[in-house]
Design a protein around this motif. Structure first.
Motif, PDB file in Angstrom:
ATOM      1  N   TYR A 183       1.239  -1.055   0.507  1.00  0.00           N
ATOM      2  CA  TYR A 183      -0.061   0.034   0.063  1.00  0.00           C
ATOM      3  C   TYR A 183       0.435   1.383  -0.243  1.00  0.00           C
ATOM      4  CZ  TYR A 183      -3.761   3.600   1.482  1.00  0.00           C
ATOM      5  OH  TYR A 183      -4.595   4.748   1.363  1.00  0.00           O
ATOM      6  N   ASP A 184       2.182   1.092   1.004  1.00  0.00           N
ATOM      7  CA  ASP A 184       3.040   2.208   0.456  1.00  0.00           C
ATOM      8  C   ASP A 184       3.658   2.792  -0.609  1.00  0.00           C
ATOM      9  OD1 ASP A 184       2.706   3.009   3.787  1.00  0.00           O
ATOM     10  OD2 ASP A 184       3.902   1.578   4.148  1.00  0.00           O
ATOM     11  N   ALA A 185       3.585   1.868  -1.577  1.00  0.00           N
ATOM     12  CA  ALA A 185       4.299   1.598  -2.577  1.00  0.00           C
ATOM     13  C   ALA A 185       3.078   2.610  -3.805  1.00  0.00           C
ATOM     14  CB  ALA A 185       4.489   0.248  -3.305  1.00  0.00           C
ATOM     15  N   LEU A 186       1.785   2.204  -3.454  1.00  0.00           N
ATOM     16  CA  LEU A 186       1.111   2.684  -4.345  1.00  0.00           C
ATOM     17  C   LEU A 186       0.658   4.090  -4.128  1.00  0.00           C
ATOM     18  CD1 LEU A 186      -1.692   0.101  -4.496  1.00  0.00           C
ATOM     19  CD2 LEU A 186       0.029   0.402  -6.204  1.00  0.00           C
ATOM     20  N   GLN A 187       0.281   4.720  -2.651  1.00  0.00           N
ATOM     21  CA  GLN A 187       0.754   5.363  -2.351  1.00  0.00           C
ATOM     22  C   GLN A 187       1.544   6.908  -2.174  1.00  0.00           C
ATOM     23  OE1 GLN A 187       0.944   5.609   1.982  1.00  0.00           O
ATOM     24  NE2 GLN A 187      -1.817   5.510   2.230  1.00  0.00           N
ATOM     25  N   VAL A 188       3.290   6.396  -2.321  1.00  0.00           N
ATOM     26  CA  VAL A 188       4.349   6.693  -3.257  1.00  0.00           C
ATOM     27  C   VAL A 188       3.994   7.058  -4.365  1.00  0.00           C
ATOM     28  CG1 VAL A 188       7.193   6.313  -3.841  1.00  0.00           C
ATOM     29  CG2 VAL A 188       6.002   5.906  -1.830  1.00  0.00           C
ATOM     30  N   ILE A 189       3.513   5.901  -5.233  1.00  0.00           N
ATOM     31  CA  ILE A 189       3.449   6.530  -6.760  1.00  0.00           C
ATOM     32  C   ILE A 189       2.276   7.137  -6.886  1.00  0.00           C
ATOM     33  CG2 ILE A 189       2.347   4.674  -8.853  1.00  0.00           C
ATOM     34  CD1 ILE A 189       3.713   2.558  -8.224  1.00  0.00           C
ATOM     35  N   ALA A 190       0.900   7.234  -5.921  1.00  0.00           N
ATOM     36  CA  ALA A 190       0.225   8.271  -6.618  1.00  0.00           C
ATOM     37  C   ALA A 190       0.506   9.416  -6.271  1.00  0.00           C
ATOM     38  CB  ALA A 190      -0.339   8.135  -5.395  1.00  0.00           C
ATOM     39  N   VAL A 191       1.583  10.550  -5.134  1.00  0.00           N
ATOM     40  CA  VAL A 191       2.468  10.988  -5.014  1.00  0.00           C
ATOM     41  C   VAL A 191       2.928  11.568  -6.175  1.00  0.00           C
ATOM     42  CG1 VAL A 191       4.603  12.371  -3.390  1.00  0.00           C
ATOM     43  CG2 VAL A 191       2.224  11.312  -2.452  1.00  0.00           C
ATOM     44  N   SER A 192       3.798  10.293  -6.437  1.00  0.00           N
ATOM     45  CA  SER A 192       4.382  11.026  -7.635  1.00  0.00           C
ATOM     46  C   SER A 192       3.899  11.231  -9.236  1.00  0.00           C
ATOM     47  CB  SER A 192       5.836   9.504  -9.206  1.00  0.00           C
ATOM     48  OG  SER A 192       6.470  10.390  -8.919  1.00  0.00           O
ATOM     49  N   LEU A 193       2.525  10.712  -9.705  1.00  0.00           N
ATOM     50  CA  LEU A 193       2.177  11.168 -10.748  1.00  0.00           C
ATOM     51  C   LEU A 193       1.395  12.658  -9.887  1.00  0.00           C
ATOM     52  CD1 LEU A 193       0.878   9.947 -12.782  1.00  0.00           C
ATOM     53  CD2 LEU A 193      -1.278   8.872 -11.911  1.00  0.00           C
ATOM     54  N   LEU A 194       0.795  12.736  -9.217  1.00  0.00           N
ATOM     55  CA  LEU A 194       0.113  13.390  -8.983  1.00  0.00           C
ATOM     56  C   LEU A 194       1.277  15.202  -9.078  1.00  0.00           C
ATOM     57  CD1 LEU A 194      -2.587  13.017  -5.796  1.00  0.00           C
ATOM     58  CD2 LEU A 194      -3.166  14.031  -7.754  1.00  0.00           C
ATOM     59  N   SER A 195       2.608  14.549  -8.451  1.00  0.00           N
ATOM     60  CA  SER A 195       3.661  15.257  -8.881  1.00  0.00           C
ATOM     61  C   SER A 195       3.751  16.072 -10.274  1.00  0.00           C
ATOM     62  CB  SER A 195       4.735  15.211  -7.992  1.00  0.00           C
ATOM     63  OG  SER A 195       5.984  16.031  -8.429  1.00  0.00           O
ATOM     64  N   ALA A 196       3.596  14.895 -11.005  1.00  0.00           N
ATOM     65  CA  ALA A 196       4.173  15.224 -12.192  1.00  0.00           C
ATOM     66  C   ALA A 196       3.012  15.491 -12.270  1.00  0.00           C
ATOM     67  CB  ALA A 196       4.708  13.766 -12.488  1.00  0.00           C
ATOM     68  N   ALA A 197       1.838  15.280 -12.558  1.00  0.00           N
ATOM     69  CA  ALA A 197       0.186  16.506 -13.546  1.00  0.00           C
ATOM     70  C   ALA A 197       0.809  17.315 -12.925  1.00  0.00           C
ATOM     71  CB  ALA A 197      -0.350  15.193 -12.810  1.00  0.00           C
ATOM     72  N   LEU A 198       0.951  18.010 -11.566  1.00  0.00           N
ATOM     73  CA  LEU A 198       1.351  19.442 -11.004  1.00  0.00           C
ATOM     74  C   LEU A 198       1.926  20.332 -12.333  1.00  0.00           C
ATOM     75  CD1 LEU A 198      -0.542  21.182  -9.645  1.00  0.00           C
ATOM     76  CD2 LEU A 198       1.604  21.115  -7.375  1.00  0.00           C
ATOM     77  N   PHE A 199       3.434  19.450 -12.174  1.00  0.00           N
ATOM     78  CA  PHE A 199       4.104  19.761 -12.526  1.00  0.00           C
ATOM     79  C   PHE A 199       3.913  20.841 -14.073  1.00  0.00           C
ATOM     80  CE2 PHE A 199       8.115  19.193 -15.477  1.00  0.00           C
ATOM     81  CZ  PHE A 199       9.012  19.859 -14.924  1.00  0.00           C
ATOM     82  N   GLU A 200       3.473  19.416 -14.821  1.00  0.00           N
ATOM     83  CA  GLU A 200       2.796  19.722 -16.061  1.00  0.00           C
ATOM     84  C   GLU A 200       1.887  20.662 -16.254  1.00  0.00           C
ATOM     85  OE1 GLU A 200       4.547  18.360 -18.584  1.00  0.00           O
ATOM     86  OE2 GLU A 200       5.834  17.417 -17.710  1.00  0.00           O
ATOM     87  N   ALA A 201       1.021  21.065 -15.638  1.00  0.00           N
ATOM     88  CA  ALA A 201       0.113  21.857 -15.457  1.00  0.00           C
ATOM     89  C   ALA A 201       0.657  22.951 -14.906  1.00  0.00           C
ATOM     90  CB  ALA A 201      -1.402  21.473 -14.966  1.00  0.00           C
ATOM     91  N   VAL A 202       1.862  23.552 -14.197  1.00  0.00           N
ATOM     92  CA  VAL A 202       2.274  24.529 -14.317  1.00  0.00           C
ATOM     93  C   VAL A 202       3.360  24.710 -14.983  1.00  0.00           C
ATOM     94  CG1 VAL A 202       3.381  25.377 -12.707  1.00  0.00           C
ATOM     95  CG2 VAL A 202       1.752  24.323 -11.743  1.00  0.00           C
TER      96      VAL A 202
END
Length: 186
Positions: free
Chosen positions: A5-24
């Motif tokens: 579950y922790d790995a999935l959380q890190v993947i989610a944070v990574s994906l959200l971070s990448a999406a936020l970065f690309e949007a900005v």
């Protein structure tokens, strides 16, 4: 084998971070008209250079064609240098987003094993894979390493998916300061 579950959380944070970065990045750079015009001009200059190279290849002893190719190379090199400012700003934004994401992941997952490798990594990598984890089991993977490896993967795939960032043709000519455009060198 189930994914922790922790790995999935890190993947989610990574994906959200990448999406936020690309949007900005899209809001600040890619959507602007000046950036679009710069990319179009870079592609036009690159095509002109390729045409000059083809003409020179057809008649290699023609000095006028050699000078035309050299002029095109010089113009493209100079324009690429002017675009380095934008590329530098995007690089700073990338670094800031990676640092912010890494801070978030380190704060939330300090000392938590998020994955297990099926092998012991080479010695120079174990410091990265085992960063901040207790114990001596080098097959444990820290959240920091997991985030650092998945973040760029998500960013590049999001750029391809959304079509943001420079086109392939533009990227080909973006870093041309010291390169020779000789077909033999490619």
């Amino acid at each position: 084998m189930a994914v922790p579950y922790d790995a999935l959380q890190v993947i989610a944070v990574s994906l959200l971070s990448a999406a936020l970065f690309e949007a900005v990045t899209w809001l600040l750079f890619y959507r602007t008209g000046s950036y679009g015009r710069q990319i179009e001009q870079l592609e036009r200059m690159g095509k002109k250079l390729e045409e000059a190279q083809d003409q020179l290849a057809a008649d290699p002893n023609n000095n006028a064609k050699k000078k035309a190719q050299q002029r095109q190379e010089r113009e493209l090199r100079n324009f690429s240098i002017t675009m380095q400012g934008t590329k530098f700003k995007i690089g700073l934004l990338t670094a800031a987003s990676m640092i912010g994401g890494m801070w978030l992941v380190n704060k939330r997952f300090k000392g938590v094993v998020v994955a297990k490798m099926p092998f012991v990594p080479p010695g120079f990598i174990t410091g990265l894979t085992h960063m901040g984890l207790p114990g001596d089991d080098m097959t444990d993977v820290s959240a920091s390493f997991f985030f650092a490896t998945t973040g760029p993967l998500f960013r590049s795939n999001l750029q391809k998916l959304t079509g943001s960032g420079p086109t392939r043709t533009a990227a080909k000519f973006l870093n041309v300061q010291g390169l020779s455009f000789d077909k033999k060198a490619q």
